[in-house]
Design an enzyme around this catalytic site. Structure first.
Site, short mmCIF file in Angstrom:
data_model
loop_
_atom_site.label_atom_id
_atom_site.label_comp_id
_atom_site.label_asym_id
_atom_site.label_seq_id
_atom_site.Cartn_x
_atom_site.Cartn_y
_atom_site.Cartn_z
N GLU A 63 43.60 41.00 42.54
CA GLU A 63 44.93 41.45 42.94
C GLU A 63 45.74 41.78 41.69
O GLU A 63 45.80 40.98 40.75
CB GLU A 63 45.64 40.37 43.75
CG GLU A 63 46.99 40.82 44.29
CD GLU A 63 47.60 39.82 45.25
OE1 GLU A 63 47.21 39.80 46.43
OE2 GLU A 63 48.46 39.04 44.81
N ASP A 123 42.18 36.23 44.31
CA ASP A 123 43.64 36.20 44.40
C ASP A 123 44.10 35.22 43.32
O ASP A 123 44.08 34.00 43.53
CB ASP A 123 44.07 35.73 45.79
CG ASP A 123 45.58 35.65 45.93
OD1 ASP A 123 46.28 36.49 45.34
OD2 ASP A 123 46.07 34.74 46.62
N ASP A 152 45.72 31.53 50.21
CA ASP A 152 45.10 32.15 49.04
C ASP A 152 43.66 32.57 49.34
O ASP A 152 43.19 33.60 48.84
CB ASP A 152 45.11 31.17 47.86
CG ASP A 152 46.48 30.58 47.61
OD1 ASP A 152 47.21 31.13 46.78
OD2 ASP A 152 46.81 29.58 48.29
#
Length: 211
Positions: free
Chosen positions: A69, A7, A142
């Site tokens: 992501e 992420d 996160d």
């Protein structure tokens, strides 16, 4: 399959490693963490720290695929720039090792884990904790997002990755077969020419002897 998911972020870069379990849709967490950089450090120093952290994670866990992501537009341009820069580091690190890379949008990840593409972060954390059978929820968000991304790829991207690999293998095999066939035809044509040359030479020799 072992997935290392990232992420991306400049201040906090969440990283999660998940193994697929052969039975059904089960998965097992291998590791989770966050690479942090101080906000008052120069951007180049922060990117270097993230790059070094990613290299360590990749060397330690040796994943089969890297999931990232997908960066999407935000009103905060500075924030999205930092996210894009961190994502670029992940792509480069994976490419350096010859690892395949998959990218999933935040809504795809949320839908895969919670069934709702607009789920709140806390809902994602709760489902990740439940699915992976963790004793405590992964923090910060996160870290949970990275694990959710890994699960998303296992459930949604794993089959696609295998299909792409099979397609690639079929294409390579097809090319090899086509090359082998062409080579065989060339050999046959060459042999035919050789036989014709022998006949021509033989006829010429016969004509000379008659003279």
């Amino acid at each position: 399959m072992r997935v290392l998911a990232v992420d991306p972020g400049l201040t906090r870069c969440g990283i999660g490693v998940v193994d697929a379990v052969r039975t059904g849709r089960r998965a097992q967490m291998v590791a989770v963490g966050v690479v942090r950089t101080p906000a008052d450090d120069p951007v180049e120093a922060r990117l270097l720290a993230i790059s070094e952290g990613l290299e360590t994670w990749l060397d330690t866990h040796e994943p089969d695929v890297v999931a990232v992501e997908r960066v999407f537009a935000q009103a905060n341009v500075r924030s999205v720039m930092g996210t894009a820069q961190a994502a670029g580091l992940v792509l480069v690190a994976a490419a350096r090792r010859g690892l395949p890379v998959a990218m999933h949008t935040p809504s795809e990840v949320k839908a895969a884990v919670t069934g709702n593409g607009r789920a709140e972060k806390e809902q994602v954390t709760v489902m990740v904790t439940r699915v992976l059978g963790l004793d405590t929820p992964p923090r910060p968000a996160d870290a949970a997002d990275a694990l959710a991304l890994a699960l998303c790829h296992l459930w949604r991207g794993g089959a696609t990755s295998r299909l792409e690999a099979a397609t690639h293998s079929a294409l390579v095999t097809g090319r090899r077969n086509a090359y082998a066939e062409a080579e065989a035809q060339a050999r046959a044509a060459g042999a035919s020419r050789s036989r014709r040359n022998v006949v021509v030479r033989s006829q010429a020799s016969s004509a000379d002897s008659r003279r």
